[in-house]
Design an enzyme around this catalytic site. Structure first.
Site, short mmCIF file in Angstrom:
data_model
loop_
_atom_site.label_atom_id
_atom_site.label_comp_id
_atom_site.label_asym_id
_atom_site.label_seq_id
_atom_site.Cartn_x
_atom_site.Cartn_y
_atom_site.Cartn_z
NE ARG A 51 -2.95 0.41 3.32
CZ ARG A 51 -2.29 0.72 4.45
NH1 ARG A 51 -1.65 1.85 4.57
NH2 ARG A 51 -2.29 -0.10 5.47
CE1 TYR A 103 -17.21 12.01 -15.42
CE2 TYR A 103 -16.32 12.19 -13.22
CZ TYR A 103 -16.87 11.43 -14.23
OH TYR A 103 -17.09 10.10 -14.02
CG ASP A 175 -10.54 16.35 -14.78
OD1 ASP A 175 -9.86 15.71 -15.61
OD2 ASP A 175 -11.53 15.86 -14.20
CE LYS A 200 -13.39 8.14 -17.95
NZ LYS A 200 -13.72 9.43 -17.38
#
Ligand SMILES: *Cc1c(COP(=O)(O)O)cnc(C)c1O
Length: 377
Positions: A51, A103, A175, A200
């Site tokens: 982690r 978004y 973004d 994306k």
């Protein structure tokens, strides 16, 4: 040596820090969750636990930060986890500015959590510099940008808004999911952070979920983002990091073709009698075209357009395509489109006759032929 071009960085930036000691050209996947403490004790700088660090994750963070000329990057298990890490790094009680065309997931995050995190958020028209100027407050700590915005592809002047925000000491985060590092590098325009849904274009094949925050400097704000990553633990698996690094190696060439195809499709749509308006920053008619030309290398693969008609007509056109799949999301090699209002839901401010199209890498003539039949039937 001279700074490398993006195509070269994309290929070599994730090959550093070889996982294994032998000289493979392509890095392997390091799946171990734990590491042996040499000599019985833990040594500072050693990998300790998955982690906290993992070689495939470091390789991915390295290539992402090189692609945008950053100082460092933190990757997450989704774009939303990356976005959330930024909002969670703002001091409690602070004021935040967000574009009113943003978004939908970001809007939802603010609707659901801003109050709990004690953030005072204003949604404003980010394309209007006067509105930005008059909305900045003494305690504005974060200005969030999205350009081209989702779903209306509005263009915000990153250079000018960054200057205004910096005067007030606010962090500017962009973004950059839609433009991608190929078409825009926000940190070179004055922003502090560039945020991605790597799901994306960077992933590019509709098969990996992920997110990233790239920073201009290793400052305390970014240290907090790193803390959110390690302590809250929304980290991507080694396999996803490896696969995403692999996708990134060919990403600049995919992006060139997305740009080229979208330009052709936007031209076609803008001449079609059943199309009322086309939102694509590459068109001369787009109100943000001149700013886009300055801050972007090219205009991307996303197009939104308004059908001459209402909700039902738009839905029925989306239902008629044969090649273009009706689906949400974007940035994959396959063309997809959606009636955005029905996917965002009743509370969404998106126009009812808006269709959002992610132009893929099929031959542009085949994409246009499919649009022709879906629009004309
Ligand atoms: C998809 C998307 C996100 C969210 O990313 P996930 O990977 O789905 O969590 C954020 N911003 C933009 C612009 C997006 O298109």
């Amino acid at each position: 040596m001279k700074k490398k071009h993006i195509e070269t960085i994309a290929i070599h930036g994730s090959m550093k820090k070889s996982v294994h000691e032998n000289d493979t050209i392509v890095p392997g996947i390091e799946v171990s969750t734990i590491y042996e403490h040499r000599g019985g004790g833990y040594h500072e700088g050693d990998d300790k636990y998955i982690r906290l660090s993992n070689p495939n994750r470091s390789q991915l963070e390295n290539v992402l930060s090189e692609l945008e000329n950053g100082a460092d990057a933190a990757v997450f298990s989704s774009g939303m986890a990356a976005i959330s890490s930024v909002f969670q790094s703002v001091d409690s009680g602070a004021h935040v500015l967000v574009p009113d065309d943003v978004y939908f997931g970001t809007r939802k995050l603010i609707w659901e959590f801003a109050k709990k995190w004690n953030l005072d958020v204003d949604f404003i028209d980010m394309t209007d510099l006067d509105a930005v100027r008059s909305s900045l407050k003494k305690n504005t700590k974060l200005v969030w940008l999205e350009t081209p915005s989702n779903p209306r592809l509005l263009i915000t002047d990153v250079i000018e808004v960054s200057k205004l925000a910096k005067d007030k000491g606010a962090v500017v985060a962009v973004d950059n999911t839609w433009p991608t590092p190929y078409n825009m590098r926000p940190l070179e325009l004055g922003a502090d952070l560039s945020v991605h849904s790597t799901t994306k274009y960077l992933g590019g094949h509709s098969d990996i979920l992920g997110g990233a925050v790239i920073t201009k400097s290793k400052d305390t704000f970014f240290e907090h983002i790193r803390l959110v990553q390690k302590v809250q633990g929304a980290v991507p698996s080694p396999r996803d990091c490896w696969l995403l690094s692999r996708s990134i190696r060919s990403f600049p060439y995919r992006m060139r073709a997305h740009n080229e195809n979208a330009r052709k499709v936007a031209d076609f749509l803008s001449k079609h009698p059943k199309v009322e308006d086309v939102y694509y920053p590459g068109l001369d008619s787009h109100p943000g075209h001149e700013i886009a030309k300055v801050q972007m290398n090219d205009f991307g693969g996303m197009i939104s357009f308004l059908i001459a008609g209402g909700y039902d007509e738009a839905v029925s056109i989306v239902g008629k395509s044969e090649l273009i799949k009706a689906a949400t999301s974007l940035g994959g090699i396959e063309s997809i489109w959606e009636h955005r209002k029905s996917s965002e839901g009743e509370e969404s401010p998106t126009p009812e006759n808006l269709i959002r199209l992610s132009v893929g890498l099929e031959h542009p003539d085949d994409i246009i032929a499919d649009l022709k039949q879906a629009l004309n039937e």
